[in-house]
Design a protein around this motif. Structure first.
Motif, PDB file in Angstrom:
ATOM      1  N   UNK A  28       0.821  -1.418   0.042  1.00 30.07           N
ATOM      2  CA  UNK A  28      -0.017  -0.011   0.046  1.00 30.07           C
ATOM      3  C   UNK A  28       0.873   1.055  -0.120  1.00 30.07           C
ATOM      4  N   UNK A  29       1.426   1.132   0.484  1.00 27.88           N
ATOM      5  CA  UNK A  29       3.085   2.460   0.518  1.00 27.88           C
ATOM      6  C   UNK A  29       3.845   3.071  -0.828  1.00 27.88           C
ATOM      7  N   UNK A  30       3.796   4.164  -0.644  1.00 21.25           N
ATOM      8  CA  UNK A  30       4.295   4.614  -2.058  1.00 21.25           C
ATOM      9  C   UNK A  30       5.420   4.995  -2.101  1.00 21.25           C
ATOM     10  N   UNK A  31       5.830   4.475  -2.866  1.00 26.32           N
ATOM     11  CA  UNK A  31       7.866   5.004  -2.643  1.00 26.32           C
ATOM     12  C   UNK A  31       8.159   6.193  -3.042  1.00 26.32           C
ATOM     13  N   UNK A  32       9.346   6.948  -3.013  1.00 28.50           N
ATOM     14  CA  UNK A  32      10.083   7.763  -3.845  1.00 28.50           C
ATOM     15  C   UNK A  32      10.894   7.296  -4.878  1.00 28.50           C
ATOM     16  N   UNK A  33      10.919   7.733  -6.094  1.00 27.05           N
ATOM     17  CA  UNK A  33      11.500   7.500  -7.250  1.00 27.05           C
ATOM     18  C   UNK A  33      13.007   6.735  -6.712  1.00 27.05           C
ATOM     19  N   UNK A  34      14.101   7.524  -5.579  1.00 25.60           N
ATOM     20  CA  UNK A  34      15.147   7.089  -5.551  1.00 25.60           C
ATOM     21  C   UNK A  34      15.225   6.135  -4.674  1.00 25.60           C
ATOM     22  N   UNK A  35      14.567   5.337  -4.723  1.00 22.30           N
ATOM     23  CA  UNK A  35      14.246   4.615  -3.204  1.00 22.30           C
ATOM     24  C   UNK A  35      14.522   3.188  -3.442  1.00 22.30           C
ATOM     25  N   UNK A  36      15.599   2.301  -3.037  1.00 22.46           N
ATOM     26  CA  UNK A  36      16.384   1.030  -3.434  1.00 22.46           C
ATOM     27  C   UNK A  36      14.950  -0.265  -2.972  1.00 22.46           C
ATOM     28  N   UNK A  37      14.517  -0.443  -3.597  1.00 25.88           N
ATOM     29  CA  UNK A  37      13.809  -1.704  -3.709  1.00 25.88           C
ATOM     30  C   UNK A  37      14.645  -2.669  -3.933  1.00 25.88           C
ATOM     31  N   UNK A  38      14.679  -3.893  -3.041  1.00 29.70           N
ATOM     32  CA  UNK A  38      14.954  -5.262  -2.853  1.00 29.70           C
ATOM     33  C   UNK A  38      13.985  -6.194  -3.552  1.00 29.70           C
ATOM     34  N   UNK A  39      14.657  -6.839  -4.751  1.00 37.19           N
ATOM     35  CA  UNK A  39      14.675  -7.894  -5.771  1.00 37.19           C
ATOM     36  C   UNK A  39      15.129  -9.039  -5.399  1.00 37.19           C
ATOM     37  N   UNK A 108      14.850 -15.979 -14.334  1.00 41.40           N
ATOM     38  CA  UNK A 108      13.325 -15.778 -15.064  1.00 41.40           C
ATOM     39  C   UNK A 108      13.303 -15.066 -13.493  1.00 41.40           C
ATOM     40  N   UNK A 109      13.729 -15.945 -12.384  1.00 37.47           N
ATOM     41  CA  UNK A 109      13.322 -15.271 -11.155  1.00 37.47           C
ATOM     42  C   UNK A 109      13.264 -13.717 -11.248  1.00 37.47           C
ATOM     43  N   UNK A 110      14.763 -13.898 -10.495  1.00 31.48           N
ATOM     44  CA  UNK A 110      14.811 -12.271 -11.020  1.00 31.48           C
ATOM     45  C   UNK A 110      15.144 -11.427 -11.766  1.00 31.48           C
ATOM     46  N   UNK A 111      14.692 -11.573 -12.697  1.00 24.08           N
ATOM     47  CA  UNK A 111      14.041 -10.673 -14.193  1.00 24.08           C
ATOM     48  C   UNK A 111      12.893 -10.287 -13.426  1.00 24.08           C
ATOM     49  N   UNK A 112      11.983 -11.232 -13.584  1.00 19.88           N
ATOM     50  CA  UNK A 112      10.356 -11.032 -12.416  1.00 19.88           C
ATOM     51  C   UNK A 112      10.554  -9.648 -11.921  1.00 19.88           C
ATOM     52  N   UNK A 113      11.332 -10.162 -10.556  1.00 21.37           N
ATOM     53  CA  UNK A 113      11.233  -8.753  -9.899  1.00 21.37           C
ATOM     54  C   UNK A 113      11.496  -7.472 -10.104  1.00 21.37           C
ATOM     55  N   UNK A 114      13.144  -8.231 -10.604  1.00 18.41           N
ATOM     56  CA  UNK A 114      13.322  -6.167 -11.342  1.00 18.41           C
ATOM     57  C   UNK A 114      12.369  -5.494 -12.399  1.00 18.41           C
ATOM     58  N   UNK A 115      12.101  -6.342 -12.546  1.00 21.24           N
ATOM     59  CA  UNK A 115      10.891  -5.697 -13.695  1.00 21.24           C
ATOM     60  C   UNK A 115       9.562  -4.954 -13.324  1.00 21.24           C
ATOM     61  N   UNK A 116       8.936  -5.776 -12.118  1.00 18.32           N
ATOM     62  CA  UNK A 116       7.948  -5.052 -11.937  1.00 18.32           C
ATOM     63  C   UNK A 116       8.541  -4.082 -10.316  1.00 18.32           C
ATOM     64  N   UNK A 117       9.668  -4.142 -10.148  1.00 17.37           N
ATOM     65  CA  UNK A 117      10.169  -3.343  -9.211  1.00 17.37           C
ATOM     66  C   UNK A 117       9.738  -1.449  -9.380  1.00 17.37           C
ATOM     67  N   UNK A 118       9.428  -0.911  -8.074  1.00 22.92           N
ATOM     68  CA  UNK A 118       8.618   0.490  -8.374  1.00 22.92           C
ATOM     69  C   UNK A 118       9.082   1.730  -7.912  1.00 22.92           C
ATOM     70  N   UNK A 119      10.620   0.882  -7.785  1.00 28.83           N
ATOM     71  CA  UNK A 119      11.521   2.776  -7.865  1.00 28.83           C
ATOM     72  C   UNK A 119      12.786   2.850  -9.276  1.00 28.83           C
ATOM     73  N   UNK A 120      13.945   3.676  -8.401  1.00 32.76           N
ATOM     74  CA  UNK A 120      14.913   3.518  -9.710  1.00 32.76           C
ATOM     75  C   UNK A 120      16.196   2.624  -9.751  1.00 32.76           C
ATOM     76  N   UNK A 121      15.520   2.545  -8.575  1.00 41.89           N
ATOM     77  CA  UNK A 121      17.365   2.030  -7.952  1.00 41.89           C
ATOM     78  C   UNK A 121      16.850   0.248  -7.357  1.00 41.89           C
ATOM     79  N   UNK A 122      17.642  -0.847  -7.424  1.00 40.76           N
ATOM     80  CA  UNK A 122      16.994  -2.052  -7.147  1.00 40.76           C
ATOM     81  C   UNK A 122      18.573  -2.605  -6.487  1.00 40.76           C
ATOM     82  N   UNK A 123      18.587  -3.902  -5.766  1.00 35.52           N
ATOM     83  CA  UNK A 123      18.993  -4.144  -4.736  1.00 35.52           C
ATOM     84  C   UNK A 123      19.343  -5.850  -5.020  1.00 35.52           C
TER      85      UNK A 123
END
Length: 310
Positions: A28-39, A108-123
């Motif tokens: 439910x949270x909204x994230x700032x673009x420069x946040x880091x999504x753990x994928x 494949x699973x890694x790419x799925x998690x990255x593709x749908x991340x909602x921030x500019x950066x991922x881990x």
């Protein structure tokens, strides 16, 4: 265009059948673009550590959850219980289902998690690692610096070094893990903790652990001796760097292949010397690891030749 058609093309290199359901649960949270999504990628037997990751990070997580058709009711019921009962999960975690009879299509699973991340950066992180320090705030505060600008441009990946307890029983409870580098170094000195998978040194030794131990507070240093088996846990820009090659199925070479292609694309790797991760102990499927590593060793050799000729 129908979403199902788009996804079938996007993941056409995966072993089929493979159906992807994005945002089966959406935080439910909204994230700032420069946040880091753990994928991350999750299987039924890792639900406990998945919950621990959500509780400790308290930030955006994009998780690809594998569901085998034969176990779908059991897995989805358990996932519902986990998602609705774990503090912070319904706020911060997006869950994407990968419906497939084939286990361990890890890239494949890694790419799925990255593709749908909602921030500019991922881990890119394995779910069984505990977050021990606040690298998220550190990285975001430094985005205007030299390394931060390279990260924004898609030319840098930031390494958070990984550790594990030498006595596996000590690695069961993340609440007892070190929370700062001073405590970590004491545990290293007393030989209770060491580099993750030290028995396979090429996997992590390019991070230069002696330099990490001696680094001054706040130091960020560049990796100078990269080699193709290196597979650290890294923060990078979601858009721009290469995606993981999906021909890898099972243990061995999969994450190393992702990172090696990033390196050959021109990305530099930098170590965050104030920060670290600790592995949460669990038994390994040794028979499967031996068999799958043998197969992937041949695939990885072919892969390295291909990308060097592109």
């Amino acid at each position: 265009m129908r979403e199902s058609l788009f996804l079938s093309k996007a993941f056409s290199q995966s072993t089929q059948p493979c159906k992807i359901i994005p945002f089966y649960y959406k935080g439910s949270a909204a994230f700032e673009d420069d946040d880091i999504t753990i994928t991350t990628l999750v299987t039924f037997n890792r639900f406990k550590v998945f919950g621990e990751l959500a509780k400790r990070y308290k930030g955006p997580i994009s998780a690809a959850v594998h569901v085998a058709p034969s176990d779908s009711h059991v897995v989805l019921d358990a996932l519902h219980d986990l998602y609705t009962s774990t503090p912070g999960m319904s706020s911060f975690v997006d869950v994407h289902l990968v419906l497939s009879p084939f286990a361990r299509q890890l890239n494949t699973w890694r790419n799925v998690a990255r593709l749908f991340a909602r921030t500019e950066f991922v881990m890119m992180l394995d779910v069984d690692f505990a977050i021990c320090t606040d690298f998220r705030s550190h990285v975001r505060a430094g985005l205007d610096g030299e390394v931060g600008r390279s990260l924004r441009g898609g030319y840098a990946a930031l390494v958070v070094p990984a550790f594990e307890y030498l006595n596996q029983k000590d690695g069961n409870d993340p609440d007892t893990f070190p929370g700062d580098k001073k405590v970590l170094l004491e545990l290293v000195k007393t030989r209770k903790i060491d580099m993750f998978h030290k028995s396979w040194a090429p996997g992590h030794n390019s991070s230069d652990y002696p330099r990490f131990y001696a680094a001054a507070p706040g130091e960020v240093y560049k990796i100078k001796q990269y080699q193709s088996a290196y597979e650290p846990y890294v923060i990078f820009k979601k858009e721009g760097p290469p995606w993981c090659d999906e021909r890898f199925v099972g243990y061995g070479g999969n994450k190393a292949a992702c990172l090696y292609e990033m390196y050959l694309s021109g990305m530099s790797f930098f170590v965050l010397a104030d920060h670290f991760l600790v592995h949460q102990s669990h038994p390994y499927e040794e028979a499967a690891r031996r068999l799958e590593r043998k197969s992937n060793r041949k695939i990885y050799q072919d892969f390295k030749e291909e990308i060097c000729l592109r």
